[in-house]
Design a protein around this motif. Structure first.
Motif, PDB file in Angstrom:
ATOM      1  N   ALA A 214      49.039  86.661 -20.671  1.00  0.00           N
ATOM      2  CA  ALA A 214      48.274  86.412 -21.880  1.00  0.00           C
ATOM      3  C   ALA A 214      47.521  87.652 -22.334  1.00  0.00           C
ATOM      4  O   ALA A 214      47.270  87.817 -23.505  1.00  0.00           O
ATOM      5  CB  ALA A 214      47.305  85.266 -21.652  1.00  0.00           C
TER       6      ALA A 214
ATOM      7  N   THR B  44      42.224  87.102 -24.249  1.00  0.00           N
ATOM      8  CA  THR B  44      42.169  85.930 -25.117  1.00  0.00           C
ATOM      9  C   THR B  44      40.731  85.666 -25.520  1.00  0.00           C
ATOM     10  O   THR B  44      39.846  85.576 -24.670  1.00  0.00           O
ATOM     11  CB  THR B  44      42.732  84.697 -24.393  1.00  0.00           C
TER      12      THR B  44
ATOM     13  N   THR C 222      38.124  83.072 -27.625  1.00  0.00           N
ATOM     14  CA  THR C 222      37.922  81.771 -28.251  1.00  0.00           C
ATOM     15  C   THR C 222      36.486  81.656 -28.722  1.00  0.00           C
ATOM     16  O   THR C 222      35.560  82.109 -28.051  1.00  0.00           O
ATOM     17  CB  THR C 222      38.221  80.616 -27.261  1.00  0.00           C
TER      18      THR C 222
ATOM     19  N   LYS D  28      38.741  81.412 -32.593  1.00  0.00           N
ATOM     20  CA  LYS D  28      39.263  82.408 -33.525  1.00  0.00           C
ATOM     21  C   LYS D  28      38.435  82.455 -34.803  1.00  0.00           C
ATOM     22  O   LYS D  28      38.323  83.509 -35.440  1.00  0.00           O
ATOM     23  CB  LYS D  28      40.717  82.115 -33.857  1.00  0.00           C
TER      24      LYS D  28
ATOM     25  N   CYS E  98      35.553  85.577 -23.841  1.00  0.00           N
ATOM     26  CA  CYS E  98      36.649  86.526 -23.699  1.00  0.00           C
ATOM     27  C   CYS E  98      37.191  86.398 -22.283  1.00  0.00           C
ATOM     28  O   CYS E  98      36.433  86.477 -21.320  1.00  0.00           O
ATOM     29  CB  CYS E  98      36.150  87.942 -23.940  1.00  0.00           C
TER      30      CYS E  98
ATOM     31  N   GLN F 107      40.367  87.735 -19.640  1.00  0.00           N
ATOM     32  CA  GLN F 107      41.488  88.647 -19.403  1.00  0.00           C
ATOM     33  C   GLN F 107      42.105  88.368 -18.050  1.00  0.00           C
ATOM     34  O   GLN F 107      41.400  88.056 -17.093  1.00  0.00           O
ATOM     35  CB  GLN F 107      41.045  90.112 -19.539  1.00  0.00           C
TER      36      GLN F 107
ATOM     37  N   GLY G  51      41.466  91.576 -27.667  1.00  0.00           N
ATOM     38  CA  GLY G  51      41.733  90.220 -28.089  1.00  0.00           C
ATOM     39  C   GLY G  51      42.068  90.193 -29.579  1.00  0.00           C
ATOM     40  O   GLY G  51      42.015  91.223 -30.254  1.00  0.00           O
ATOM     41  N   GLN G  52      42.381  89.017 -30.071  1.00  0.00           N
ATOM     42  CA  GLN G  52      42.834  88.900 -31.461  1.00  0.00           C
ATOM     43  C   GLN G  52      41.684  88.842 -32.452  1.00  0.00           C
ATOM     44  O   GLN G  52      41.901  88.867 -33.660  1.00  0.00           O
ATOM     45  CB  GLN G  52      43.734  87.670 -31.622  1.00  0.00           C
TER      46      GLN G  52
END
Lengths: 112, 115
Positions: A2, A5, A7, A9, A23, A25, A104-105
Protein backbone atom coordinates in the motif's frame (compact mmCIF):
# COMPACT_ATOMS: atom_id res chain seq x y z
CA UNK A 1 2.11 -2.97 -1.10
CA UNK A 2 0.00 0.00 0.00
CA UNK A 3 2.88 2.47 0.64
CA UNK A 4 1.59 5.55 2.46
CA UNK A 5 -2.13 5.80 3.14
CA UNK A 6 -3.91 8.86 4.45
CA UNK A 7 -7.40 8.94 5.88
CA UNK A 8 -9.71 10.65 5.28
CA UNK A 9 -9.31 11.97 1.73
CA UNK A 10 -11.76 14.82 2.18
CA UNK A 11 -13.27 16.52 5.20
CA UNK A 12 -15.30 19.61 5.96
CA UNK A 13 -15.13 20.95 9.51
CA UNK A 14 -16.86 23.75 11.29
CA UNK A 15 -14.73 26.32 13.08
CA UNK A 16 -13.84 25.05 16.52
CA UNK A 17 -14.31 21.37 15.76
CA UNK A 18 -11.50 18.89 16.23
CA UNK A 19 -10.28 16.06 14.05
CA UNK A 20 -7.41 13.66 13.54
CA UNK A 21 -5.75 12.79 10.26
CA UNK A 22 -4.18 9.37 10.08
CA UNK A 23 -1.08 8.47 8.10
CA UNK A 24 -0.08 4.83 7.84
CA UNK A 25 2.96 3.37 6.09
CA UNK A 26 3.88 -0.26 5.60
CA UNK A 27 7.51 0.23 4.52
CA UNK A 28 9.10 0.23 7.98
CA UNK A 29 10.28 3.80 7.49
CA UNK A 30 11.81 5.67 10.40
CA UNK A 31 11.02 9.19 9.29
CA UNK A 32 7.54 10.56 8.80
CA UNK A 33 6.36 14.07 7.93
CA UNK A 34 3.18 16.12 7.79
CA UNK A 35 2.94 18.99 5.29
CA UNK A 36 0.30 21.45 4.27
CA UNK A 37 0.04 22.74 0.73
CA UNK A 38 -1.50 26.11 -0.04
CA UNK A 39 -1.60 27.88 -3.42
CA UNK A 40 1.70 29.62 -4.16
CA UNK A 41 3.30 28.39 -0.92
CA UNK A 42 4.64 25.00 -1.89
CA UNK A 43 4.72 22.35 0.83
CA UNK A 44 5.33 23.59 4.32
CA UNK A 45 6.42 21.25 7.07
CA UNK A 46 4.06 21.12 10.06
CA UNK A 47 5.58 18.39 12.24
CA UNK A 48 7.82 15.43 11.69
CA UNK A 49 9.08 12.32 13.46
CA UNK A 50 12.46 10.63 13.39
CA UNK A 51 11.21 7.41 14.94
CA UNK A 52 8.57 5.77 17.08
CA UNK A 53 7.74 7.85 20.11
CA UNK A 54 9.44 11.01 18.80
CA UNK A 55 8.01 14.18 17.27
CA UNK A 56 9.39 17.59 16.37
CA UNK A 57 8.06 20.91 15.14
CA UNK A 58 8.45 22.04 11.55
CA UNK A 59 7.91 25.46 9.98
CA UNK A 60 4.22 25.91 10.76
CA UNK A 61 3.33 23.86 13.87
CA UNK A 62 0.87 26.21 15.55
CA UNK A 63 -2.64 24.83 15.88
CA UNK A 64 -1.55 21.23 15.27
CA UNK A 65 -0.41 18.34 17.40
CA UNK A 66 1.04 14.99 16.40
CA UNK A 67 1.74 11.58 17.84
CA UNK A 68 3.78 8.57 16.76
CA UNK A 69 2.88 5.82 19.18
CA UNK A 70 3.53 3.13 16.59
CA UNK A 71 6.26 3.21 13.98
CA UNK A 72 3.85 2.75 11.10
CA UNK A 73 1.40 5.48 12.11
CA UNK A 74 1.72 9.25 12.35
CA UNK A 75 -1.34 11.17 13.51
CA UNK A 76 -2.01 14.86 12.94
CA UNK A 77 -4.55 16.51 15.21
CA UNK A 78 -6.42 19.77 15.01
CA UNK A 79 -7.87 20.58 18.43
CA UNK A 80 -9.90 23.62 17.41
CA UNK A 81 -10.07 24.06 13.65
CA UNK A 82 -9.81 27.52 12.11
CA UNK A 83 -10.55 28.67 8.54
CA UNK A 84 -6.80 29.36 8.13
CA UNK A 85 -6.26 25.60 8.37
CA UNK A 86 -8.16 25.02 5.15
CA UNK A 87 -5.54 23.30 3.04
CA UNK A 88 -4.39 20.10 1.43
CA UNK A 89 -2.44 17.96 3.88
CA UNK A 90 0.21 15.49 2.81
CA UNK A 91 1.95 12.82 4.79
CA UNK A 92 5.30 11.41 3.71
CA UNK A 93 7.73 8.79 4.95
CA UNK A 94 11.30 7.79 4.19
CA UNK A 95 14.14 5.55 5.36
CA UNK A 96 16.39 8.57 5.67
CA UNK A 97 19.44 9.95 3.93
CA UNK A 98 19.73 9.01 0.28
CA UNK A 99 16.23 7.69 -0.12
CA UNK A 100 13.24 9.48 -1.53
CA UNK A 101 10.16 10.31 0.48
CA UNK A 102 6.96 8.49 -0.38
CA UNK A 103 3.78 10.53 -0.19
CA UNK A 104 0.22 9.77 0.66
CA UNK A 105 -2.52 10.88 -1.71
CA UNK A 106 -3.37 13.95 0.34
CA UNK A 107 -6.32 15.09 2.46
CA UNK A 108 -8.35 18.07 1.37
CA UNK A 109 -9.62 19.83 4.50
CA UNK A 110 -12.05 22.71 4.46
CA UNK A 111 -12.86 24.63 7.62
CA UNK A 112 -15.99 26.76 7.41
CA UNK B 1 18.14 26.51 8.43
CA UNK B 2 17.44 24.94 5.06
CA UNK B 3 16.05 27.12 2.33
CA UNK B 4 14.97 26.17 -1.19
CA UNK B 5 14.31 28.83 -3.81
CA UNK B 6 12.31 28.34 -6.99
CA UNK B 7 11.46 31.70 -8.51
CA UNK B 8 10.60 31.07 -12.15
CA UNK B 9 7.12 32.12 -13.22
CA UNK B 10 4.90 29.61 -14.96
CA UNK B 11 6.46 28.23 -18.13
CA UNK B 12 5.02 27.22 -21.46
CA UNK B 13 7.08 24.66 -23.34
CA UNK B 14 6.65 23.33 -26.83
CA UNK B 15 6.20 19.58 -27.04
CA UNK B 16 9.48 17.74 -27.77
CA UNK B 17 11.60 20.64 -26.56
CA UNK B 18 13.78 20.59 -23.45
CA UNK B 19 12.98 22.65 -20.37
CA UNK B 20 15.17 23.63 -17.42
CA UNK B 21 13.69 24.35 -14.01
CA UNK B 22 15.83 26.38 -11.63
CA UNK B 23 16.44 25.53 -8.00
CA UNK B 24 18.87 27.10 -5.59
CA UNK B 25 19.36 26.04 -2.01
CA UNK B 26 21.02 27.27 1.10
CA UNK B 27 22.59 25.14 3.78
CA UNK B 28 25.76 25.22 5.83
CA UNK B 29 25.94 21.44 5.96
CA UNK B 30 28.27 19.46 3.71
CA UNK B 31 26.06 16.37 3.62
CA UNK B 32 22.63 16.75 2.11
CA UNK B 33 20.32 15.31 -0.51
CA UNK B 34 18.42 17.08 -3.27
CA UNK B 35 15.17 15.82 -4.77
CA UNK B 36 12.72 16.77 -7.48
CA UNK B 37 9.06 15.87 -7.35
CA UNK B 38 6.28 16.25 -9.90
CA UNK B 39 2.71 17.08 -8.96
CA UNK B 40 0.22 16.72 -11.82
CA UNK B 41 -3.25 18.23 -11.65
CA UNK B 42 -4.52 15.03 -10.01
CA UNK B 43 -2.54 16.06 -6.92
CA UNK B 44 -0.24 13.16 -6.12
CA UNK B 45 3.46 13.73 -5.45
CA UNK B 46 5.71 11.76 -7.79
CA UNK B 47 9.43 11.34 -7.09
CA UNK B 48 11.60 12.08 -10.13
CA UNK B 49 15.28 12.22 -9.26
CA UNK B 50 17.78 12.39 -6.41
CA UNK B 51 21.28 13.90 -6.07
CA UNK B 52 23.54 13.45 -3.07
CA UNK B 53 25.89 16.26 -2.14
CA UNK B 54 28.90 13.96 -2.46
CA UNK B 55 27.85 12.50 -5.80
CA UNK B 56 30.34 13.60 -8.44
CA UNK B 57 28.17 12.72 -11.40
CA UNK B 58 24.95 14.52 -12.22
CA UNK B 59 21.96 12.28 -11.61
CA UNK B 60 19.89 11.08 -14.57
CA UNK B 61 16.62 9.15 -14.71
CA UNK B 62 15.28 8.62 -18.21
CA UNK B 63 14.32 12.04 -19.62
CA UNK B 64 15.15 13.76 -16.32
CA UNK B 65 18.59 15.00 -15.40
CA UNK B 66 19.79 17.11 -12.54
CA UNK B 67 22.36 19.81 -13.28
CA UNK B 68 24.17 19.93 -9.93
CA UNK B 69 26.50 22.87 -9.37
CA UNK B 70 27.63 22.55 -5.79
CA UNK B 71 29.67 25.73 -5.56
CA UNK B 72 26.71 27.76 -6.81
CA UNK B 73 24.29 25.76 -4.63
CA UNK B 74 22.19 25.05 -7.67
CA UNK B 75 20.25 21.90 -8.57
CA UNK B 76 18.36 22.54 -11.79
CA UNK B 77 16.08 19.92 -13.32
CA UNK B 78 16.29 19.35 -17.05
CA UNK B 79 13.43 17.58 -18.80
CA UNK B 80 14.35 16.52 -22.31
CA UNK B 81 11.89 15.93 -25.15
CA UNK B 82 8.87 17.33 -23.29
CA UNK B 83 5.60 15.44 -23.49
CA UNK B 84 2.05 16.63 -22.86
CA UNK B 85 2.03 14.51 -19.71
CA UNK B 86 4.88 16.60 -18.29
CA UNK B 87 2.45 19.45 -17.63
CA UNK B 88 2.54 19.75 -13.84
CA UNK B 89 3.98 21.56 -10.85
CA UNK B 90 7.58 20.63 -10.08
CA UNK B 91 9.05 20.89 -6.61
CA UNK B 92 12.68 20.95 -5.56
CA UNK B 93 13.43 19.62 -2.08
CA UNK B 94 16.41 19.19 0.21
CA UNK B 95 17.08 16.96 3.19
CA UNK B 96 19.87 17.49 5.67
CA UNK B 97 20.74 14.50 7.88
CA UNK B 98 22.28 16.65 10.58
CA UNK B 99 18.99 18.55 10.73
CA UNK B 100 17.09 15.41 11.77
CA UNK B 101 16.50 14.66 8.11
CA UNK B 102 14.01 17.49 7.77
CA UNK B 103 12.73 17.55 4.21
CA UNK B 104 12.19 21.12 2.99
CA UNK B 105 10.47 22.09 -0.28
CA UNK B 106 10.57 25.07 -2.59
CA UNK B 107 7.40 26.78 -3.78
CA UNK B 108 7.39 24.99 -7.11
CA UNK B 109 7.51 25.69 -10.83
CA UNK B 110 4.44 25.38 -13.05
CA UNK B 111 5.10 23.85 -16.47
CA UNK B 112 2.57 23.64 -19.28
CA UNK B 113 3.53 21.67 -22.37
CA UNK B 114 1.78 22.81 -25.54
CA UNK B 115 1.40 20.71 -28.69
Amino acid sequence: NAGVTQTPKFRVLKTGQSMTLLCAQDMNHEYMYWYRQDPGMGLRLIHYSVGEGTTAKGEVPDGYNVSRLKKQNFLLGLESAAPSQTSVYFCASTYGQGSEAFFGQGTRLTVV
Amino acid sequence: AQKITQTQPGMFVQEKEAVTLDCTYDTSDQSYGLFWYKQPSSGEMIFLIYQGSYDEQNATEGRYSLNFQKARKSANLVISASQLGDSAMYFCAMRVPRGNNRLAFGKGNQVVVIP
